[in-house]
Design a protein around this motif. Structure first.
Motif, short mmCIF file in Angstrom:
data_model
loop_
_atom_site.label_atom_id
_atom_site.label_comp_id
_atom_site.label_asym_id
_atom_site.label_seq_id
_atom_site.Cartn_x
_atom_site.Cartn_y
_atom_site.Cartn_z
N GLN A 120 -10.79 2.90 2.00
CA GLN A 120 -10.78 1.76 1.08
C GLN A 120 -9.52 1.53 0.45
N PRO A 121 -8.99 0.31 0.85
CA PRO A 121 -7.68 -0.13 0.31
C PRO A 121 -7.49 -0.61 -1.22
N ARG A 122 -6.51 0.01 -2.08
CA ARG A 122 -6.58 -0.56 -3.25
C ARG A 122 -4.75 -0.40 -3.72
N LEU A 123 -4.43 -1.00 -4.54
CA LEU A 123 -3.21 -0.81 -5.09
C LEU A 123 -2.90 0.05 -6.20
N LEU A 124 -2.03 0.86 -6.36
CA LEU A 124 -1.63 1.58 -7.30
C LEU A 124 -0.44 1.43 -7.77
N SER A 125 -0.16 0.81 -8.97
CA SER A 125 1.15 0.68 -9.73
C SER A 125 1.47 1.66 -10.51
N VAL A 126 2.78 2.23 -10.58
CA VAL A 126 3.30 3.22 -11.44
C VAL A 126 4.61 2.59 -12.09
N PRO A 127 4.16 1.83 -13.17
CA PRO A 127 5.42 1.22 -13.82
C PRO A 127 6.49 1.95 -14.32
N SER A 128 6.35 3.29 -14.58
CA SER A 128 7.50 4.07 -15.17
C SER A 128 8.47 4.35 -14.06
#
Length: 194
Positions: A120-128
């Motif tokens: 299942q595709p999702r996006l994961l942001s790592v702002p740091s």
């Protein structure tokens, strides 16, 4: 194997369709390719965008859903993306944008479709780290708006990736998160020992 794209909330999709139908919203967006596009623009491939606010030595802190991202397709290619966000009144259109993450997302999705296991595709942001990854979640029946990365899920850093992290190379969460944890170092406060 085909990807199992989670369904976006209907109100989120409606806000994107309304924005695409608004000459003002499209004209005010800083997306020249969307302005120049010929033919109808359609939102496709809705992906939940999760944010990983903190990395700890023990691993990831909980993720939170920040919104849904739709790739905007005109003809044969994606020319922009539209983000939505959850407000106290429900889902709202946030903004249109373009840039390298559009093509990088498409490339990572094509790459994921060739894998032997369904995801299942999702996006994961790592702002740091100023980092965005395609998060391939192993539970295809899960609610795309909840959860956090499982140790066996895959993360595919999108280009541009932070220095020293190869874009488009899939990593198991259990392997990549410790690397990311070491990359995020707290900045010493003034007057504190280094």
């Amino acid at each position: 194997m085909p990807l199992h794209v989670p369904p976006a909330p209907a109100p989120a999709l409606r806000t994107v369709l309304t924005a695409l139908g608004s000459p003002t919203a499209v004209r005010e967006a800083r997306t020249p390719s969307l302005l120049r596009s010929q033919g109808p623009a359609t939102p496709e491939l809705p992906l939940p965008v999760h944010v990983l606010d903190r990395l700890t030595p023990a691993g990831a802190s909980a993720t939170r859903l920040a919104g849904w991202r739709f790739l905007i397709r005109c003809g044969e290619r994606s020319v922009a993306a539209a983000d939505t966000m959850l407000t106290p009144d429900g889902w709202a259109f946030s903004h249109f944008f373009e840039g390298p993450y559009i093509a990088s997302t498409e490339r990572a999705l094509r790459q994921a479709e060739t894998m032997n296991q369904p995801y299942q595709p999702r996006l994961l942001s790592v702002p740091s780290l100023y980092m965005l990854t395609l998060w391939l979640h192993g539970d295809c029946t899960a609610d795309g708006a909840t959860g956090q990365p499982a140790a066996t899920d895959l993360l595919v850093p999108l280009a541009p990736a932070p220095p020293g992290i190869a874009a488009h190379r899939p990593h198991r969460v259990a392997e990549l998160l410790p690397v990311l944890t070491h990359r995020v170092t707290p900045v010493p406060l003034l007057g504190s020992p280094a």
